[in-house]
Design an enzyme around this catalytic site. Structure first.
Site, PDB file in Angstrom:
ATOM      1  N   GLU A   1      -4.723  -9.908   0.087  1.00 12.69           N
ATOM      2  CA  GLU A   1      -5.525  -9.816   1.305  1.00 12.69           C
ATOM      3  C   GLU A   1      -6.970 -10.085   0.921  1.00 12.69           C
ATOM      4  OE1 GLU A   1      -5.020  -6.184   3.519  1.00 12.69           O
ATOM      5  OE2 GLU A   1      -2.838  -6.203   3.301  1.00 12.69           O
TER       6      GLU A   1
ATOM      7  N   GLU B   1       0.813  -1.221   0.000  1.00 10.00           N
ATOM      8  CA  GLU B   1       0.000   0.000   0.000  1.00 10.00           C
ATOM      9  C   GLU B   1       0.850   1.277   0.000  1.00 10.00           C
ATOM     10  OE1 GLU B   1      -4.094  -1.588   2.025  1.00 10.00           O
ATOM     11  OE2 GLU B   1      -2.474  -1.048   3.389  1.00 10.00           O
TER      12      GLU B   1
END
Length: 625
Positions: A532, A464
């Protein structure tokens, strides 16, 4: 050289006088020592003297000097977090930087003015400092040798002095930092370490976790004697039939002694010698060892050979090293990932290092406990979210057949996503030249430390952190130095021009089964994983079967990693009931906070199984062959 407090404010200064990163092998004085303890290592773990300061201005600036009187200092246990020793506030936050709402900061060389950059951390009113002091005498096995000190994990920026001499500076909280102590050693030694909670590294370490600081992993002295093996790289190679193997070896030595030789051995699974040869030692060596037919390593049969080297001079053995390795091949063919010629299915989980008692300062016993739960739940893969783990974890995964995605210590979430919206005006590292070397260094340190581990199938560029030229260069680095593994990154979706040059696989977070199918049915260019998914918060994980069904329908869909393995919660004594209870984010008056968002695990913080683990064990078991 003198230490400068201004280094905290400059992303271009992140390592000063550090030794180069190298393989994580252990050096012994002889083969017999491997059964007990290496005479070439000396632990400095234990009780250190300690002073906590609210900021750099108020710290004891001369505490490193030999004649400084530190009798008024408190004590603290190393390794451990300063916050869990009651010296600072416990704080959990997910995507935002921990200072948001309290202090205005923008990363250097983005939208920040020169005035805002200057003193951002070094002159901050609230940027705690821990001043550590310990004394030591060298153990017998280290005397007369060059000596390195290895800090295996320090958050977030540290300065080191020995006997009043400045030794070095380091950032990167989750990989080893090593310094040469040899020029400054005396019979009685005073070691001083100054740890700052935040520096420019804080912009790169915005992971979803409790924001701790301090010396939280082991501190070890390492003797570098005659014929010292500084670096080892084992590259097991399989032929196209996956039956025959050879071992390519790179060795780097220092402190070569006259009349020395090197004995090399390869041992099979039963510790029987299958190759042995003697060589004259030179500083850098390349070997290629043909081993004929070999047995393979995978999740169900984690078969490990052993590589041994023993160096000798005219007086006898100078060093001994043993390292396990396995034969396996990870490939990308026709847009599908294969392990040993078979389609790879990732039944994975994301794992933070965590203990309900000690936070991220975990022990080998904690790791072994985690691994037992993982194996019992039919989990075959772990993503080291979102930083390099302790060295023993990778050896355990080698032994257990766990497929590892080895993540680099990089997350800059708060620099591009604010309150759920994309706003990358001051994103780092992006393509900013002044942030390039620091992220490339983190990639290099990750690779150099862990390159020998058979369990690592993927290098991950971090998490991220948006995307840009600096991320692309990280990918290029891994592909150049280690073309035998695949590279992962999820954040390239924000800029399509990087899709082809960043990541060997299409990776998403929390995409629906319908969205996954849509990608795969529309001229997909890469195999697909969910780095994820399922997000096990509360009574969730009920939709796992819908994702697992995709494995039967789409060959290019290859599974994913559940978020996540263990709740991040701390055990405290409740003052009302006098009972031990778990406390999550926000329970420590920490603001800003994402509160119970720290509780996403398929097990509780103490390792107790949640009902969701039954779902994992069932579905992962169906696709575990």
């Amino acid at each position: 050289m003198q230490a400068s407090i201004d280094w905290l404010d400059d992303p271009q200064v992140f390592r000063v006088n550090q030794r180069k990163a190298h393989s994580d092998h252990t050096v012994y004085g002889s083969k017999e020592e491997i059964r007990s303890q290496s005479s070439r290592l000396q632990s400095l773990n234990g009780e250190w003297r300690f002073c906590f300061s609210e900021n750099a201005e108020n710290r004891p600036k001369e505490f490193f000097e030999q004649d400084f009187d530190d009798r008024s200092f408190d004590t603290i246990h190393v390794p451990g977090h300063i916050e869990l020793s009651d010296f600072d506030k416990i704080h959990y936050i997910n995507t935002m930087y921990p200072w948001e709402g309290h202090e205005f900061r923008r990363p250097a060389y983005t939208t920040a003015s020169e005035k805002e950059m200057a003193g951002m951390f070094s002159q901050a009113e609230e940027n705690p400092v821990g001043s550590y002091v310990t004394t030591f005498q060298l153990a017998e096995g280290l005397k007369g040798k060059d000596v390195t000190i290895r800090f295996e994990g320090v958050e977030q920026a540290m300065y080191v002095w020995l006997n009043g001499h400045f030794v070095g500076y380091a950032e990167d909280s989750f990989t080893p930092s090593e310094f040469d102590l040899t020029p400054y050693l005396e019979e009685e030694n005073r070691l001083a370490v100054e740890v700052h909670k935040r520096s420019t590294a804080a912009f790169l370490e915005d992971q979803d976790f409790f924001r701790f600081f301090g010396i939280f992993r082991d501190v070890v002295l390492v003797a570098r004697g005659k014929n010292h093996l500084e670096d080892l790289w084992l590259r097991p190679q399989l032929d196209d039939t996956y039956q025959k193997g050879k071992l390519d070896v790179s060795l780097s030595f220092e402190n070569l002694a006259a009349e020395s030789d090197l004995q090399v051995r390869v041992l099979d699974l039963d510790k029987q010698t299958i190759y042995e040869e003697k060589h004259t030692i030179v500083e850098t060596m390349q070997l290629s060892i043909d081993l004929g037919e070999v047995v393979l390593w995978d999740h169900f049969a984690p078969n490990l050979y052993s590589f041994e080297i023993e160096t000798r001079d005219r007086d006898g053995v100078t060093e001994y090293v043993e390292y396990p390795f396995g034969f396996r091949k990870i490939e990308l063919k026709d847009k599908v990932m294969y392990l040993n010629g078979k389609r790879l299915i990732i039944n994975g989980v994301n794992r933070h290092e965590w203990s309900e008692k000690t936070g991220r300062a975990i022990t080998l016993a904690d790791m072994e406990k985690d691994l037992a739960v993982i194996k019992n739940a039919n989990i075959n893969g772990v993503r080291t979210s979102h930083y390099p783990n302790q060295i023993p974890w990778y050896f355990l995964c080698d032994q257990a057949g766990i497929h590892v995605m080895a993540e680099t210590n990089l997350e800059s979430h708060g620099s591009w996503q604010k309150m759920g919206a994309f706003e990358p005006s001051y994103n780092v590292p992006r393509g900013i030249p002044q942030w390039r070397e620091v992220v490339l260094d983190r990639a290099k340190t990750n690779f150099e430390t862990f390159k020998n581990h058979t369990s690592i199938l993927f290098w991950s560029l971090g998490n991220e952190s948006y995307v840009g030229e600096n991320i692309r260069l990280m990918n290029e680095y891994f592909k150049t130095v280690d073309p035998d593994r695949l590279v992962h990154y999820e954040g390239n979706y924000v800029d399509p021009k990087f899709e082809a040059s960043v990541s060997d696989m299409k990776s998403s977070m929390y995409a629906t089964p319908t969205a996954v199918a849509e990608y795969l049915e529309n001229q997909a260019d890469k195999p697909y994983i969910l780095c994820e998914y399922m997000h096990d918060m509360g009574n969730s994980l009920g939709g796992l079967g819908s994702y697992m069904a995709l494995l039967d329908k789409y060959e290019m869909y290859q599974g994913g990693y559940i978020w996540d393995f263990k709740d991040q919660a701390l055990e405290v004594l409740d003052p009302v009931t006098n009972r031990k209870v778990m406390r999550y984010g926000g329970d420590f008056d920490d603001r800003p906070s994402d509160y119970e968002f720290s509780g996403n695990g398929i097990v509780f913080a103490n390792g107790q199984e949640k009902p969701a683990l039954q779902e994992v064990r069932y579905y992962y078991g169906k696709y575990s062959s």
